[in-house]
Design an enzyme around this catalytic site. Structure first.
Site, PDB file in Angstrom:
ATOM      1  N   LYS A 197       0.343   3.744  -2.104  1.00 10.33           N
ATOM      2  CA  LYS A 197      -0.482   4.848  -2.635  1.00 10.33           C
ATOM      3  C   LYS A 197       0.332   5.701  -3.616  1.00 10.33           C
ATOM      4  O   LYS A 197       0.472   6.919  -3.470  1.00 10.33           O
ATOM      5  CB  LYS A 197      -1.060   5.696  -1.497  1.00 10.33           C
ATOM      6  CG  LYS A 197      -2.009   4.888  -0.611  1.00 10.33           C
ATOM      7  CD  LYS A 197      -2.855   5.744   0.287  1.00 10.33           C
ATOM      8  CE  LYS A 197      -3.798   4.907   1.127  1.00 10.33           C
ATOM      9  NZ  LYS A 197      -3.122   4.092   2.158  1.00 10.33           N
ATOM     10  N   ASP A 231       0.858  -1.199   0.000  1.00 11.65           N
ATOM     11  CA  ASP A 231       0.000   0.000   0.000  1.00 11.65           C
ATOM     12  C   ASP A 231       0.887   1.239   0.000  1.00 11.65           C
ATOM     13  O   ASP A 231       1.060   1.889   1.024  1.00 11.65           O
ATOM     14  CB  ASP A 231      -0.906  -0.052   1.244  1.00 11.65           C
ATOM     15  CG  ASP A 231      -1.758   1.202   1.376  1.00 11.65           C
ATOM     16  OD1 ASP A 231      -1.839   1.964   0.402  1.00 11.65           O
ATOM     17  OD2 ASP A 231      -2.340   1.387   2.457  1.00 11.65           O
ATOM     18  N   ASP A 290       2.709   9.505  -8.610  1.00 16.91           N
ATOM     19  CA  ASP A 290       3.741  10.355  -9.216  1.00 16.91           C
ATOM     20  C   ASP A 290       3.589  10.342 -10.742  1.00 16.91           C
ATOM     21  O   ASP A 290       2.602   9.822 -11.271  1.00 16.91           O
ATOM     22  CB  ASP A 290       5.126   9.845  -8.765  1.00 16.91           C
ATOM     23  CG  ASP A 290       6.117  10.973  -8.584  1.00 16.91           C
ATOM     24  OD1 ASP A 290       6.250  11.792  -9.520  1.00 16.91           O
ATOM     25  OD2 ASP A 290       6.769  11.037  -7.529  1.00 16.91           O
TER      26      ASP A 290
END
Ligand code: O7E
Length: 216
Positions: free
Chosen positions: A64, A62, A67
Site C-alpha cells: 500500500k 501489498d 509516499d
C-alpha cells in the site's frame, strides 16, 4: 507474471511466522492465482520470503505504497527485485506517486494495482467519497487494476462500471463478511481471502471451498 483469473482466488498470508506461511503456501499447491504478502509477514520474516513463496506461484506485494514519487519508486524496486509480480499502491497520494509505481513495475515487467475504496467500515469516511476519482486516476495512470470492497457489492458494481478494462481485486471475503460469489457477480476479477483460509483447520480445503463457490 501478470495476474490471470483462473481460480480467481488470491490468498492473503498475513502470518507472522515465515515457516507457517511457507507451509500453507506449499499445502495450497498452486490452486490460488496468487499469494498476497503484507507487512505482518514481511516485517517478521523479511523480504526474502517473497522468493520462497514464488516457488508456489505469483506473489502480490501489498505494501500500500503512499509516499512521494521518488520514495515510491525505491520501495517498488525493492519489492520487484525480491521477486514480487505486482505491487499495491494507494491512490490518495496523487497521480505522480501512482505513476512512479506503475513506471517501476513496467521496468520489471510487473504490475501495479491502486487501492480505491477499502473494505473496512472506516473506508466510508474519506476513501468512499473519492473512490470514483481514484478509479479514474488509476485508469489514466495506466494501472493494471484496482482494489475495491467485497464487503459492499453494490459499490463494487458501481466501481466496475467506471473501471473499464482494469482488473479488480476484491478483499473482505470471509472474516470481514463479504461473499465470494457476490463479489465476482458484482464485477471483481479476483477475491482476496486471508483469515478464511490461513485460519482454517485445513487451509487447502477452505481454499477449495471458496474456489467452488466461484464456479457455481
Ligand atoms: O480479512 P482477511 O483476513 O480476509 O484479510 C484481508 C486481506 O486483504 C488483508 O491482507 C488486508 O490487509 C487486505 N485488504 C483488505 O482487507 N481491505 C482492503 O480494502 C484492502 C486490502 C488489500 O489487500 O489491499 C491491497 C490488495
Amino acid at each position: 507474471m501478470p495476474l490471470v483469473p483462473r481460480s480467481r482466488l488470491i490468498v492473503a498470508l498475513d502470518l507472522m511466522d515465515g515457516y507457517e506461511a511457507l507451509s500453507i503456501a506449499e499445502k495450497l499447491g498452486g490452486i490460488a492465482d496468487a499469494i498476497k504478502v503484507n507487512y505482518p509477514l514481511i516485517l517478521s520474516a523479511g523480504l526474502d520470503i517473497i522468493k520462497d513463496l514464488k516457488k508456489h506461484g505469483n506473489v502480490v506485494a501489498d505494501f500500500k505504497v503512499a509516499d512521494i514519487p521518488n520514495t515510491n519508486s525505491l520501495i517498488c524496486a525493492q519489492a520487484f527485485k525480491a521477486g514480487a509480480d505486482a505491487i499495491i499502491c494507494h491512490g490518495f497520494a496523487g497521480s505522480d506517486s501512482v505513476k512512479a509505481c506503475i513506471d517501476e513495475a513496467s521496468k520489471y515487467g510487473c504490475e501495479a494495482y491502486v487501492v480505491t475504496e477499502m473494505s473496512h467500515p472506516g473506508a466510508v469516511e474519506f476513501l468512499q467519497p473519492h473512490a470514483f476519482e481514484l478509479v479514474e486516476l488509476a485508469r489514466r495512470a495506466g494501472a493494471s487494476g484496482i482494489i475495491a470492497p467485497a464487503t459492499r457489492p453494490e459499490r463494487l458494481a458501481d466501481i466496475r462500471r467506471k473501471a473499464g478494462k482494469m482488473k479488480i481485486l476484491a478483499p473482505g471475503v470471509g472474516a470481514q463478511g463479504g461473499e465470494a460469489r457476490r463479489a465476482i457477480d458484482a464485477g471483481a476479477d479476483f477475491i482476496i481471502v486471508g483469515r478464511g483460509i490461513y485460519g482454517a483447520d485445513d487451509p487447502y480445503e477452505a481454499a477449495l471451498e471458496f474456489i467452488e463457490q466461484l464456479r457455481r
